[in-house]
Scaffold this motif. Structure first.
Motif, PDB file in Angstrom:
ATOM      1  N   ALA A  16       0.844  -1.187   0.000  1.00 25.24           N
ATOM      2  CA  ALA A  16       0.000   0.000   0.000  1.00 25.24           C
ATOM      3  C   ALA A  16       0.881   1.239   0.000  1.00 25.24           C
ATOM      4  CB  ALA A  16      -0.905  -0.009   1.226  1.00 25.24           C
ATOM      5  N   SER A 316       2.200   7.224  -4.913  1.00 20.82           N
ATOM      6  CA  SER A 316       1.329   6.046  -5.012  1.00 20.82           C
ATOM      7  C   SER A 316       1.258   5.474  -6.431  1.00 20.82           C
ATOM      8  CB  SER A 316      -0.079   6.379  -4.516  1.00 20.82           C
ATOM      9  OG  SER A 316      -0.637   7.415  -5.293  1.00 20.82           O
ATOM     10  N   GLU A 359     -10.158  -3.716  -4.866  1.00 17.31           N
ATOM     11  CA  GLU A 359     -10.335  -3.030  -3.591  1.00 17.31           C
ATOM     12  C   GLU A 359     -10.092  -4.013  -2.462  1.00 17.31           C
ATOM     13  OE1 GLU A 359     -13.574   0.169  -2.711  1.00 17.31           O
ATOM     14  OE2 GLU A 359     -14.418  -1.783  -2.169  1.00 17.31           O
ATOM     15  N   ARG A 360      -9.462  -3.535  -1.403  1.00 21.90           N
ATOM     16  CA  ARG A 360      -9.264  -4.369  -0.231  1.00 21.90           C
ATOM     17  C   ARG A 360     -10.593  -4.552   0.488  1.00 21.90           C
ATOM     18  NH1 ARG A 360      -4.089  -2.792   2.692  1.00 21.90           N
ATOM     19  NH2 ARG A 360      -5.190  -0.876   3.165  1.00 21.90           N
ATOM     20  N   GLU A 362     -11.144  -5.719   3.699  1.00 22.23           N
ATOM     21  CA  GLU A 362     -11.184  -5.463   5.126  1.00 22.23           C
ATOM     22  C   GLU A 362     -10.118  -4.441   5.517  1.00 22.23           C
ATOM     23  OE1 GLU A 362     -10.572  -9.215   6.936  1.00 22.23           O
ATOM     24  OE2 GLU A 362     -12.464 -10.088   6.248  1.00 22.23           O
ATOM     25  N   GLY A 363     -10.279  -3.890   6.726  1.00 25.74           N
ATOM     26  CA  GLY A 363      -9.284  -2.963   7.243  1.00 25.74           C
ATOM     27  C   GLY A 363      -9.352  -1.611   6.549  1.00 25.74           C
ATOM     28  N   LYS A 364      -8.229  -0.909   6.550  1.00 24.65           N
ATOM     29  CA  LYS A 364      -8.154   0.420   5.966  1.00 24.65           C
ATOM     30  C   LYS A 364      -8.432   0.378   4.478  1.00 24.65           C
ATOM     31  CE  LYS A 364      -5.085   4.455   5.819  1.00 24.65           C
ATOM     32  NZ  LYS A 364      -3.744   4.977   6.178  1.00 24.65           N
ATOM     33  N   ALA A 365      -9.269   1.302   4.011  1.00 21.35           N
ATOM     34  CA  ALA A 365      -9.672   1.301   2.605  1.00 21.35           C
ATOM     35  C   ALA A 365      -8.475   1.481   1.683  1.00 21.35           C
ATOM     36  CB  ALA A 365     -10.690   2.412   2.357  1.00 21.35           C
ATOM     37  N   LEU A 366      -8.441   0.704   0.612  1.00 22.84           N
ATOM     38  CA  LEU A 366      -7.402   0.841  -0.401  1.00 22.84           C
ATOM     39  C   LEU A 366      -7.956   0.345  -1.727  1.00 22.84           C
ATOM     40  CD1 LEU A 366      -4.386   1.494  -1.081  1.00 22.84           C
ATOM     41  CD2 LEU A 366      -3.986  -0.963  -0.885  1.00 22.84           C
ATOM     42  N   ALA A 383      -6.928   5.703  -1.093  1.00 21.26           N
ATOM     43  CA  ALA A 383      -8.027   5.335  -0.198  1.00 21.26           C
ATOM     44  C   ALA A 383      -9.395   5.627  -0.782  1.00 21.26           C
ATOM     45  CB  ALA A 383      -7.875   6.082   1.132  1.00 21.26           C
ATOM     46  N   GLU A 384      -9.472   6.507  -1.774  1.00 23.24           N
ATOM     47  CA  GLU A 384     -10.770   6.939  -2.298  1.00 23.24           C
ATOM     48  C   GLU A 384     -10.916   6.451  -3.734  1.00 23.24           C
ATOM     49  OE1 GLU A 384     -13.791   8.652  -4.066  1.00 23.24           O
ATOM     50  OE2 GLU A 384     -11.972   9.802  -4.503  1.00 23.24           O
TER      51      GLU A 384
END
Length: 403
Positions: A16, A316, A359-360, A362-366, A383-384
């Motif tokens: 990430a 990124s 998209e991930r 679970e956890g923090k959006a990525l 993240a968005e």
């Protein structure tokens, strides 16, 4: 013997990445036959104009650029020992302080590095088990090999530095004993009997090879043979490497293979960004293998088949240059087909040929998207989701505009 368990503080190639800052955007270029008009893409406020990379030159760039060159001259431990299948990290060490803090070099050796005017280093570590920051490696039966290349201003300085690094490290414990390395009488090595690690240094031209190895058992003969095996592989690579003259390091090109100008950056194309090895830099030739994915195996195989020979990263965004356009497309397909259970496919940006996103769960959006244009492929992430799709469209447009 000093405890060298500190992990390499480097980001993994496909991990990430930081979210791109949004800047003012421009959309240049018209379509050529058979290609879309990139001016019609939704790129949000991201720029699609190739940047003038040299305009951003900073005084700190030179040593890092030399370190990136050295990244192509360091041995990959797994090429010597196939059990070292886990990447524990790699990175440029741009100051003596950072070298003593995070590499195989003991922190007691900071004065030695400063006294001998260390220019830059490159650090790589690989292990037979996944790195676990909660459990010191010495408490496991993992095989670990860590190699640091250190650049000094001259052969005599390097030779003296190698001796002094060893002497300082050796003097930390009265239990340390010297260890001869088979085939390398000029190597300096030591261990503490009963401890399953060994430290060694070896000067070759203007570079010093510093090594730290852990073995499953305190078998000094086996560890000495492992050091020799590393040097057997490392020395030929150093023979092929031409160090930049110290008074020319400040002139090294920031974008030696024309990759950074094709890589999406935050903000307008005329901004000035310092070279940072894992945030804004290009890794050319063999150095690009520091970004080769090892998991899943299918993705690493797609990389190999694709003949990747250069990588650039810009916050990124990570850009790869493949052998041809078919390989660039195939890599993205393999990535999408081998997503882990922690991720799932999501909508790609409209009208960007072949774009794929995930998209991930679970956890923090990525969100991460992959786009390819001709023989280039790139990951963008953030993240968005809407912003990431705009990044993907902007990266595609940038590649088209950079031709």
């Amino acid at each position: 013997m000093v405890d060298h368990r500190t992990p390499v503080t480097a980001r993994l190639a496909l991990g990430a990445l930081a979210v791109l800052l949004v800047g003012c955007g421009t959309v240049d270029g018209a379509a050529v036959p058979g290609e879309i008009d990139v001016r019609t893409l939704d790129v949000g406020s991201y720029t699609t104009a190739p940047a003038d990379i040299e305009a951003g030159r900073k005084p700190t760039d030179g040593p890092i650029l030399e370190g990136l060159r050295m990244a192509g001259a360091v041995v990959f431990p797994r090429e010597v020992d196939s059990t070292l299948s886990h990447n524990w990290g790699s990175d440029v060490l741009d100051t003596p302080r950072r070298t003593s803090d995070v590499s195989a070099i003991s922190n007691v050796n900071l004065p030695v590095l400063e006294r001998h005017r260390m220019i830059v280093g490159f650090d790589i570590a690989e292990g037979s088990q996944a790195f676990d920051k909660a459990k010191p490696a010495i408490e496991t039966d993992a095989r670990v090999t860590r190699v640091v290349l250190l650049r000094f201003p001259g052969k005599e300085t390097a030779a003296t530095a190698a001796r002094d690094l060893e002497a300082t490290d050796f003097g930390v414990s009265p239990d340390n004993q010297p260890v001869p390395i088979p085939g390398y009488p000029a190597a300096h090595a030591h261990w503490r009997p009963g401890i399953k690690t060994i430290g060694a240094t070896f000067a070759h031209g203007e570079l010093v090879v510093s090594m730290f190895l852990q073995h499953p058992t305190p078998d000094i003969d086996a560890m000495a043979r492992r050091v020799a095996a590393i040097l057997d592989a490392q020395v030929p690579l150093l023979d092929q490497f031409t160090p930049t003259a110290p008074d020319r390091i400040a002139e090294l090109p920031r974008d030696p293979d024309d990759l950074l100008r094709r890589t999406l950056i935050p903000g307008p194309s005329n901004q000035q960004i310092a070279i940072s090895s894992r945030e804004f830099s290009a890794w050319i030739g063999r150095a690009s293998r520091h970004y080769r994915p090892t998991e899943p195996e299918e993705l690493g195989a797609a990389w190999d088949r694709g003949g990747v020979d250069a990588v650039a990263n810009s916050y990124s965004t990570t850009l790869f240059r493949f052998r041809d356009d078919v390989s660039a497309t195939a890599f993205g397909t393999t990535w999408q087909e081998t997503l882990s259970t922690a991720a799932h496919p999501v909508a790609a940006p409209d009208d960007v040929p072949g774009a794929q996103c995930a998209e991930r769960r679970e956890g923090k959006a990525l969100t991460r998207c992959y786009v390819s244009y001709r023989n280039y492929g790139a990951f963008v992430s953030g993240a968005e989701a809407t912003g990431v799709r705009q990044q993907a469209a902007a990266q595609y447009a940038l590649l088209a505009n950079a031709q």
